[in-house]
Enzyme design. Structure first.
Site, PDB file in Angstrom:
ATOM      1  CB  CYS A 159      -0.984  -0.010   1.170  1.00 29.33           C
ATOM      2  SG  CYS A 159      -0.221   0.087   2.820  1.00 29.33           S
ATOM      3  CG  HIS A 211      -4.454   0.243   3.940  1.00 28.53           C
ATOM      4  ND1 HIS A 211      -3.776  -0.675   3.179  1.00 28.53           N
ATOM      5  CD2 HIS A 211      -5.464   0.702   3.140  1.00 28.53           C
ATOM      6  CE1 HIS A 211      -4.341  -0.783   1.987  1.00 28.53           C
ATOM      7  NE2 HIS A 211      -5.365   0.043   1.939  1.00 28.53           N
ATOM      8  CG  HIS A 223      -7.082   0.625  -1.269  1.00 28.72           C
ATOM      9  ND1 HIS A 223      -7.173  -0.310  -0.255  1.00 28.72           N
ATOM     10  CD2 HIS A 223      -8.245   0.499  -1.977  1.00 28.72           C
ATOM     11  CE1 HIS A 223      -8.330  -0.940  -0.335  1.00 28.72           C
ATOM     12  NE2 HIS A 223      -8.999  -0.463  -1.364  1.00 28.72           N
TER      13      HIS A 223
END
Length: 257
Positions: A159, A211, A223
């Site tokens: 990510c 994240h 993402h």
């Protein structure tokens, strides 16, 4: 102090000096580094781009002198924007495949210099800081890339590697991990204040940021989760339509550019 540069397409950077150790990041072609210490087989490095540290195989090092390292690390890099291409060693047929987001040191009119070796490159490049709108265009180029812990390439990316590489192609440096990137930029209070290209960060049950993704238009986010994908974003977090549930809890939103 010794210095080096990545002469290969992708080199794994590991937590410990062992082939079976966790890969914490990847180094792409043309990225320079400091050599902090060395063993018979391994070198512990610090990447010039984001100061991230780890171990790489000594056989994958091309050494630089201090002046060469300074020129590369302090200058505005030229970055490749083709998914995959090759650099060709001047006066030979030796080709090295490189991926999107690689660095071309001393690039000028289709030629680059890696240490003392000249190469040719005929693909697409970018340099300098681009308008914010280009962030979304860059992000879509990674769509459906598989998730890979520590990855930074379109063939495997995590990510924060995804957000870092998208911003890299836009001429803006992000740090490596999501929690580090969350320290950069200006906090935005509401999703409604955001623009496409802003970053959204998400935490776990312990409150640790784990994240990050890039905000798109109409309350969507791109993402890396299983793959680089697009999902719905609201004040609660990321809603995965395939699973029919929220998968990530929103912590904060940052405007970097």
């Amino acid at each position: 102090m010794k210095y080096g540069i990545c002469p290969l397409s992708i080199v794994p950077v590991r937590r410990e000096a062992d082939d079976s150790s966790e890969m914490v990041t990847q180094m792409l072609f043309g990225e320079a580094f400091k050599i902090m210490r060395a063993t018979k087989k391994w070198v512990h490095i610090q990447l010039a781009y984001d100061q991230y540290e780890g171990w790489i195989d000594k056989k994958q090092v091309l050494e630089l002198n201090q002046e060469q390292f300074k020129e590369i690390s302090e200058g505005q890099p030229t970055i490749t924007t083709d998914l995959v291409d090759v650099v060709i060693k001047t006066n030979s047929n030796r080709m090295t495949p490189i991926v999107m987001g690689s660095t071309l040191p001393h690039f000028n009119q289709g030629e680059l210099l890696l240490a003392d070796t000249s190469f040719k490159y005929e693909g697409a490049v970018t340099d300098g800081v681009l308008p914010k709108a280009h962030l979304v265009e860059n992000a879509y180029m990674y769509l459906h890339a598989p998730y890979l812990w520590g990855g930074r390439s379109p063939f495997g990316i995590d990510c924060s590697g995804f957000t870092q590489m998208v911003y890299k192609m836009n001429g803006v440096r992000l740090r490596r991990d999501a929690s580090q990137q969350a320290t950069q930029g200006e906090v935005l209070s509401f999703i409604e204040e955001t623009q496409p290209g802003d970053l959204a960060f998400f935490d776990n049950n312990e409150g640790t940021i784990t994240h990050v993704g890039i905000i798109l238009e109409d309350n969507h986010i791109i993402h890396a989760s299983g793959q680089v994908r697009i999902d719905k974003l609201d004040q609660q977090g990321i809603f995965n339509r395939d699973l029919g549930t929220h998968t990530h809890k929103l912590r904060l939103i940052k405007k970097v550019i």
